[in-house]
Design a protein around this motif. Structure first.
Motif, short mmCIF file in Angstrom:
data_model
loop_
_atom_site.label_atom_id
_atom_site.label_comp_id
_atom_site.label_asym_id
_atom_site.label_seq_id
_atom_site.Cartn_x
_atom_site.Cartn_y
_atom_site.Cartn_z
N GLY A 131 37.66 46.62 40.19
CA GLY A 131 37.81 45.37 41.12
C GLY A 131 36.88 44.30 40.61
O GLY A 131 36.54 44.41 39.49
N VAL A 132 36.90 43.27 41.18
CA VAL A 132 36.35 41.97 40.91
C VAL A 132 34.77 42.04 40.35
O VAL A 132 33.97 42.61 41.12
N GLY A 133 34.44 41.96 38.94
CA GLY A 133 33.48 42.20 38.23
C GLY A 133 32.74 43.45 38.13
O GLY A 133 31.44 43.78 37.97
N ASP B 5 34.66 38.30 37.62
CA ASP B 5 35.20 38.82 36.27
C ASP B 5 34.55 38.20 35.23
O ASP B 5 34.22 36.78 35.14
N PRO C 133 39.20 48.69 46.67
CA PRO C 133 40.44 48.39 45.75
C PRO C 133 40.73 49.59 44.88
O PRO C 133 39.95 50.19 44.50
N ALA C 134 42.23 49.55 44.46
CA ALA C 134 42.49 50.34 43.44
C ALA C 134 41.86 50.11 42.08
O ALA C 134 41.74 49.11 41.94
N SER C 135 41.56 51.31 41.60
CA SER C 135 40.85 51.17 40.20
C SER C 135 41.94 51.43 39.02
O SER C 135 43.04 51.99 39.39
N ARG D 124 44.78 38.16 38.01
CA ARG D 124 43.62 39.11 38.83
C ARG D 124 43.60 38.49 40.20
O ARG D 124 42.43 38.64 40.82
N ARG E 118 42.38 40.50 43.36
CA ARG E 118 42.10 41.67 42.65
C ARG E 118 41.47 42.65 43.64
O ARG E 118 41.91 44.06 43.59
N ASP E 119 40.60 42.18 44.65
CA ASP E 119 39.93 43.26 45.55
C ASP E 119 40.68 43.68 46.59
O ASP E 119 40.47 44.44 47.49
#
Lengths: 127, 152
Positions: free
Chosen positions: A53-55, A114, B38-40, B131, B134-135
């Protein structure tokens, strides 16, 4: 070829070092990672990276460590355009285990972000 | 003469890193280990992939499953990594399967039943190109359903 010895000493004989110090002090895993593209630039002893995920990124080791008490040093930078406005940053190890480490990249205000560069060196004993 | 298989795993990896050209795989493994996260996305490391394709370097994946860890997180039988004869060359697809069993949580790939898709192997170009959000990434269950219908 393998050279087996316990000590290294200079010719003058006034400086020496135990080989154990070199071996124990050597980096056992390292990674240079781009969090913006979720790709590894270079690494040692890493089998895969996981973008969680983010970061937040996980790095899995090919040769496991003896435990999760290894020493981790990490630095990084986030996207260049962000730096002037928000230069403070930190990388936090969310978890350290024998088989992997999970890093969380934060801004100075504690927000996950990120990083375009994450550079981590991990010392410790390999299992 | 010392054979590669006689060396400890870390020494085999070091020699491989110096002699093998890294292989950038186009495969990605998307998985959901936690319903609230979230998906990895798992990406194979290029040096590791080179080792897998070359053969004679990596231990069988079962070795990682056999590693015993005590309550304090200490590995009790790490020598298995070094003493178990390494596996031979793998195809890229076999290497991905190996990596899933090594680096994806077992409850994801070992589940016999479930009412949703928890893991997908795809190509890099099938992932979102940016991204943004992204979460909020999740495996598209509808897309999976459509693919299954097309395959049927």
């Amino acid at each position: 070829m393998t050279i087996k010895t316990d000590f290294l000493e200079n010719i003058a004989g006034d400086k020496s070092l135990a080989v154990d110090k070199i071996v124990d002090g050597a980096v056992k895993a390292s990674v240079n990672y781009n969090g913006a593209t979720a790709s590894v630039n270079s690494s040692i002893n890493v089998s895969s990276s996981v973008d969680n995920g983010v970061g937040t990124y996980t790095f899995n080791f090919t040769n496991a460590f003896t435990n999760g008490l290894q020493s981790l040093g990490a630095t990084g930078r986030y996207v260049s355009s962000d730096i002037p406005a928000n230069p403070s940053r930190s990388i936090v190890p969310k978890s350290l285990a024998a088989g992997n480490c999970n890093l969380l990249c934060l801004t100075g205000t504690g927000q996950a972000l990120d990083y375009e560069l994450v550079s981590a060196n991990i010392n410790g004993d390999l299992a | 003469m010392t054979q590669l298989a006689d060396l400890p795993l870390w020494a085999r990896l070091e020699i491989a890193r110096q002699t093998l050209e890294p292989v950038q795989s186009d495969y990605r493994v998307v998985f959901e280990a936690d319903i609230d996260a979230p998906a990895s996305v798992l990406v194979p490391e290029p040096n590791w992939m080179a080792c897998a394709l070359h053969g004679g370097i990596l231990p069988p994946v079962e070795v990682y499953h056999k590693l015993e860890v005590d309550d304090e997180g200490k590995v009790l039988n790490g020598e298995l990594q070094h003493t178990t004869p390494p596996v031979g060359p793998m195809t890229e697809e076999e290497a991905i399967e190996y990596l899933i069993q090594k680096d994806v949580p077992a409850h994801v790939w070992k589940a016999e039943k479930g009412n949703s898709t928890k893991m997908v192997i795809c190509r890099a170009n099938q992932l979102p190109t940016t991204r943004q959000w992204r979460d909020a990434w999740k495996i598209d269950q509808v897309m999976e359903h459509n693919n299954l219908e097309e395959a049927a």
